[in-house]
Design a protein around this motif. Structure first.
Motif, mmCIF file in Angstrom:
data_model
loop_
_atom_site.group_PDB
_atom_site.id
_atom_site.type_symbol
_atom_site.label_atom_id
_atom_site.label_comp_id
_atom_site.label_asym_id
_atom_site.label_seq_id
_atom_site.Cartn_x
_atom_site.Cartn_y
_atom_site.Cartn_z
ATOM 1 N N ASN A 154 10.305 -13.309 -16.683
ATOM 2 C CA ASN A 154 10.992 -13.433 -15.401
ATOM 3 C C ASN A 154 10.723 -12.233 -14.495
ATOM 4 O OD1 ASN A 154 13.551 -13.201 -13.487
ATOM 5 N ND2 ASN A 154 13.446 -15.313 -14.204
ATOM 6 N N ILE A 155 10.607 -12.507 -13.213
ATOM 7 C CA ILE A 155 10.262 -11.481 -12.243
ATOM 8 C C ILE A 155 11.325 -10.376 -12.142
ATOM 9 C CG2 ILE A 155 11.331 -12.613 -10.252
ATOM 10 C CD1 ILE A 155 8.901 -11.746 -8.603
ATOM 11 N N SER A 156 12.532 -10.672 -12.608
ATOM 12 C CA SER A 156 13.613 -9.682 -12.553
ATOM 13 C C SER A 156 13.399 -8.527 -13.527
ATOM 14 C CB SER A 156 14.955 -10.355 -12.852
ATOM 15 O OG SER A 156 14.967 -10.891 -14.169
ATOM 16 N N LYS A 157 12.455 -8.688 -14.456
ATOM 17 C CA LYS A 157 12.204 -7.647 -15.456
ATOM 18 C C LYS A 157 11.180 -6.627 -14.953
ATOM 19 C CE LYS A 157 13.310 -10.522 -19.467
ATOM 20 N NZ LYS A 157 12.839 -10.996 -20.795
ATOM 21 N N TYR A 158 11.064 -5.552 -15.684
ATOM 22 C CA TYR A 158 10.109 -4.481 -15.398
ATOM 23 C C TYR A 158 10.315 -3.898 -13.996
ATOM 24 C CZ TYR A 158 8.096 -6.399 -19.598
ATOM 25 O OH TYR A 158 7.922 -6.849 -20.888
ATOM 26 N N LYS A 159 11.536 -3.419 -13.785
ATOM 27 C CA LYS A 159 11.920 -2.850 -12.490
ATOM 28 C C LYS A 159 11.720 -1.341 -12.412
ATOM 29 C CE LYS A 159 15.353 -6.307 -11.117
ATOM 30 N NZ LYS A 159 16.777 -6.535 -10.727
ATOM 31 N N LYS A 160 11.391 -0.721 -13.553
ATOM 32 C CA LYS A 160 11.268 0.740 -13.568
ATOM 33 C C LYS A 160 9.808 1.170 -13.657
ATOM 34 C CE LYS A 160 15.775 1.674 -15.709
ATOM 35 N NZ LYS A 160 16.470 2.327 -16.853
ATOM 36 N N GLU A 161 9.504 2.257 -12.957
ATOM 37 C CA GLU A 161 8.177 2.844 -13.041
ATOM 38 C C GLU A 161 7.996 3.454 -14.425
ATOM 39 O OE1 GLU A 161 6.182 6.638 -10.914
ATOM 40 O OE2 GLU A 161 6.770 5.030 -9.526
ATOM 41 N N ARG A 162 6.802 3.316 -15.005
ATOM 42 C CA ARG A 162 6.554 3.859 -16.332
ATOM 43 C C ARG A 162 5.053 4.094 -16.523
ATOM 44 N NH1 ARG A 162 5.869 -1.492 -16.885
ATOM 45 N NH2 ARG A 162 4.391 -2.171 -18.491
ATOM 46 N N LYS A 163 4.738 4.853 -17.550
ATOM 47 C CA LYS A 163 3.337 5.055 -17.899
ATOM 48 C C LYS A 163 2.805 3.797 -18.585
ATOM 49 C CE LYS A 163 3.432 10.088 -18.517
ATOM 50 N NZ LYS A 163 3.182 11.214 -19.475
ATOM 51 N N VAL A 164 1.547 3.491 -18.336
ATOM 52 C CA VAL A 164 0.886 2.369 -19.008
ATOM 53 C C VAL A 164 -0.451 2.866 -19.537
ATOM 54 C CG1 VAL A 164 1.972 0.558 -17.635
ATOM 55 C CG2 VAL A 164 -0.155 1.596 -16.823
ATOM 56 N N LEU A 168 0.818 -1.212 0.000
ATOM 57 C CA LEU A 168 0.000 0.000 0.000
ATOM 58 C C LEU A 168 0.853 1.264 0.000
ATOM 59 C CD1 LEU A 168 -2.788 -1.014 2.554
ATOM 60 C CD2 LEU A 168 -2.940 -1.001 0.063
ATOM 61 N N GLU A 169 1.906 1.267 0.803
ATOM 62 C CA GLU A 169 2.769 2.445 0.885
ATOM 63 C C GLU A 169 3.367 2.791 -0.475
ATOM 64 O OE1 GLU A 169 3.283 0.365 4.952
ATOM 65 O OE2 GLU A 169 2.812 -0.157 2.876
ATOM 66 N N ASN A 170 3.820 1.780 -1.195
ATOM 67 C CA ASN A 170 4.466 2.020 -2.486
ATOM 68 C C ASN A 170 3.473 2.506 -3.536
ATOM 69 O OD1 ASN A 170 7.011 1.318 -1.529
ATOM 70 N ND2 ASN A 170 6.757 -0.835 -2.035
ATOM 71 N N LEU A 171 2.261 1.995 -3.496
ATOM 72 C CA LEU A 171 1.233 2.470 -4.424
ATOM 73 C C LEU A 171 0.880 3.935 -4.150
ATOM 74 C CD1 LEU A 171 -1.268 -0.549 -4.559
ATOM 75 C CD2 LEU A 171 0.214 0.239 -6.410
ATOM 76 N N VAL A 172 0.720 4.268 -2.880
ATOM 77 C CA VAL A 172 0.390 5.644 -2.506
ATOM 78 C C VAL A 172 1.528 6.590 -2.870
ATOM 79 C CG1 VAL A 172 -0.057 7.209 -0.571
ATOM 80 C CG2 VAL A 172 -1.224 4.996 -0.694
ATOM 81 N N TYR A 173 2.756 6.172 -2.620
ATOM 82 C CA TYR A 173 3.921 6.990 -2.973
ATOM 83 C C TYR A 173 3.929 7.282 -4.472
ATOM 84 C CZ TYR A 173 8.773 8.421 -3.672
ATOM 85 O OH TYR A 173 9.892 9.116 -4.051
ATOM 86 N N ALA A 174 3.581 6.288 -5.269
ATOM 87 C CA ALA A 174 3.587 6.450 -6.726
ATOM 88 C C ALA A 174 2.491 7.407 -7.189
ATOM 89 C CB ALA A 174 3.421 5.095 -7.412
ATOM 90 N N ILE A 175 1.288 7.270 -6.647
ATOM 91 C CA ILE A 175 0.174 8.093 -7.119
ATOM 92 C C ILE A 175 0.289 9.544 -6.655
ATOM 93 C CG2 ILE A 175 -1.502 7.804 -5.231
ATOM 94 C CD1 ILE A 175 -3.634 7.258 -7.427
ATOM 95 N N GLU A 176 0.988 9.767 -5.552
ATOM 96 C CA GLU A 176 1.103 11.120 -5.032
ATOM 97 C C GLU A 176 2.192 11.949 -5.715
ATOM 98 O OE1 GLU A 176 1.201 11.018 -0.703
ATOM 99 O OE2 GLU A 176 -0.990 11.181 -0.744
ATOM 100 N N LYS A 177 2.857 11.367 -6.685
ATOM 101 C CA LYS A 177 3.885 12.103 -7.421
ATOM 102 C C LYS A 177 3.284 13.155 -8.350
ATOM 103 C CE LYS A 177 7.461 8.517 -7.335
ATOM 104 N NZ LYS A 177 8.294 7.590 -8.143
#
Length: 321
Positions: A147-157, A97-106
Motif C-alpha cells: 500500500n502507498i501509505s507505507k514507506y513514509k520515512k527516508e532511509r538508506k538503501v 525534483l525539489e524533494n530529490l535535491v533536498y535529500a541529496i544535499e543533506k
C-alpha cells in the motif's frame, strides 16, 4: 541544478506524456534544469516534435545499445550538478525534483536518491521504494505491491532504481560510469554497489513520488530477453564488486540463490533462458573490469558484507511472516 536524462527506445507516446508533465510542472518555475533525451535507434517516430520543448536536447544513436550506453551518453552531455535518470514510462508528481535535491544535499557522501515509484495502473500500490541486494545475489524491490501509505520515512538503501533516481554527477568521475556490459537490468545495482565500496551511500526519498507504467520497453514482467539478461548480470554484479575473499566466502550462498531462481523460472517456463544467461555471465567475465581492490576500502567492504547478511535475514523473516 538537475540534468534530466531520459533513455528512449520505441516509446514515442510515453515519452511525450513524460515531457509534457515535466514542462507543466517546471517550465515557468525558477528551478534550473535541462532535459537530454537519448534515443537508442527507435523506428516508431522521427521525434521531430521534441524540438517544441525548449529545455530538451535530443540525441539519436544509430542502434539500440541498451540502457547503460544511453544514460552514459546523457551524463556526458549533462551540465548540471545532479543527474536524474528517468524512464520514458514515468509521470512525475509535484515537487519531485525539489524533494530529490533536498535529500541529496543533506550529505556530500550521498551518491544517489531513490524515489517513491507508484504503479500507474494501481495508484494505491507501490512499485519501488528503493532496492536491496542480498548475499543470495538477489535484487529486491522494496515495497513492491504494498500500500502507498507505507514507506513514509527516508532511509538508506543498498541501491537506487535508475528508472527515477537522482545521482551526484561528480562521483561518476571517481567511480566510473554505468557499465555498458550491462545492456539492461542490474546496472543500477552495480553502480550503487561500486559507490558504496568508495564510501558513498544511497537513500530513499518518500516525498519524491512518480508514477511508473512498468516494463514498457521489455514488454512484460517475465520474458526470454529479460530473464536471460538478468541471469547474466546476476553473475557479473558479485564478480565485479566482491573481493576474491568475499567471492569464496559468499559462493555457497550465491550458488544457492542461482539454484532457487532456476527452479522458479523453470516453473514459469523460462528455465532454459535463465541457464543460458548464467553461461553468458561467465563468458562475459573477461570483458568486465573488476573494481580495483584498495586497502583503504576494507572498512567499506566489511560494512557491505554485513549489509548483505542483514538484507538476507530481513528477506527470510518477511517470507516467514
Amino acid at each position: 541544478m538537475v540534468s534530466i536524462v531520459i533513455p528512449n527506445y520505441n516509446g514515442s507516446s510515453l515519452l511525450k506524456k513524460c515531457l509534457v508533465r515535466i514542462e507543466k510542472l517546471y517550465a515557468s518555475s525558477n528551478f534550473v534544469y535541462e532535459i537530454i533525451v537519448v534515443d537508442n535507434g527507435s523506428v516508431d517516430d522521427d521525434y521531430s516534435w521534441i524540438s517544441r520543448f525548449s529545455y530538451a536536447t535530443f540525441v539519436k544513436l544509430d542502434k539500440n545499445y541498451g540502457f547503460s550506453r544511453a544514460v552514459n551518453e546523457g551524463i556526458y552531455l549533462s551540465k548540471m550538478k545532479y543527474v536524474l535518470l528517468l524512464n520514458n514510462d514515468t509521470i512525475i508528481c509535484k515537487n519531485f525534483l525539489e524533494n530529490l535535491v533536498y535529500a541529496i544535499e543533506k550529505d556530500k557522501k550521498i551518491f544517489s536518491v531513490s524515489s517513491k515509484m507508484v504503479q500507474y495502473h494501481n495508484p494505491n500500490l507501490i512499485d519501488d521504494a528503493g532496492d536491496e541486494y542480498n548475499i543470495l545475489g538477489w535484487t529486491l524491490k522494496v515495497g513492491d505491491g504494498e500500500n502507498i501509505s507505507k514507506y513514509k520515512k527516508e532511509r538508506k538503501v543498498f541501491s537506487t532504481c535508475a528508472g527515477a533516481g537522482l545521482y551526484r554527477k561528480s562521483v561518476f568521475k571517481k567511480i566510473g560510469y554505468f557499465d555498458e556490459n550491462f545492456f539492461a537490468y542490474m546496472e543500477d545495482v552495480d553502480i550503487s554497489y561500486r559507490a558504496k565500496i568508495y564510501g558513498y551511500y544511497n537513500v530513499y526519498c518518500p516525498t519524491a513520488k512518480v508514477y511508473h507504467y512498468g516494463s514498457a520497453t521489455s514488454g512484460s514482467r517475465y520474458n526470454e530477453f529479460k530473464v536471460r539478461l538478468a541471469a547474466q548480470n546476476n553473475i557479473l554484479v558479485p564478480y565485479k564488486n566482491m573481493t576474491s575473499i568475499q567471492l569464496i566466502l559468499n559462493s555457497p550462498f550465491l550458488i544457492l540463490g542461482f539454484l532457487v531462481k532456476y527452479i522458479f523460472f523453470r516453473k514459469k517456463g523460462f528455465g532454459e533462458y535463465y541457464l543460458t544467461g548464467i553461461k553468458d555471465g561467465f563468458a562475459k567475465m573477461p570483458d568486465v573490469k573488476k573494481v580495483k581492490y584498495q586497502k583503504s576500502h576494507n572498512k567499506n567492504y566489511i560494512n557491505i558484507q554485513l549489509e548483505l547478511y542483514k538484507n538476507t535475514i530481513k528477506f527470510i523473516l518477511s517470507k516467514l511472516g
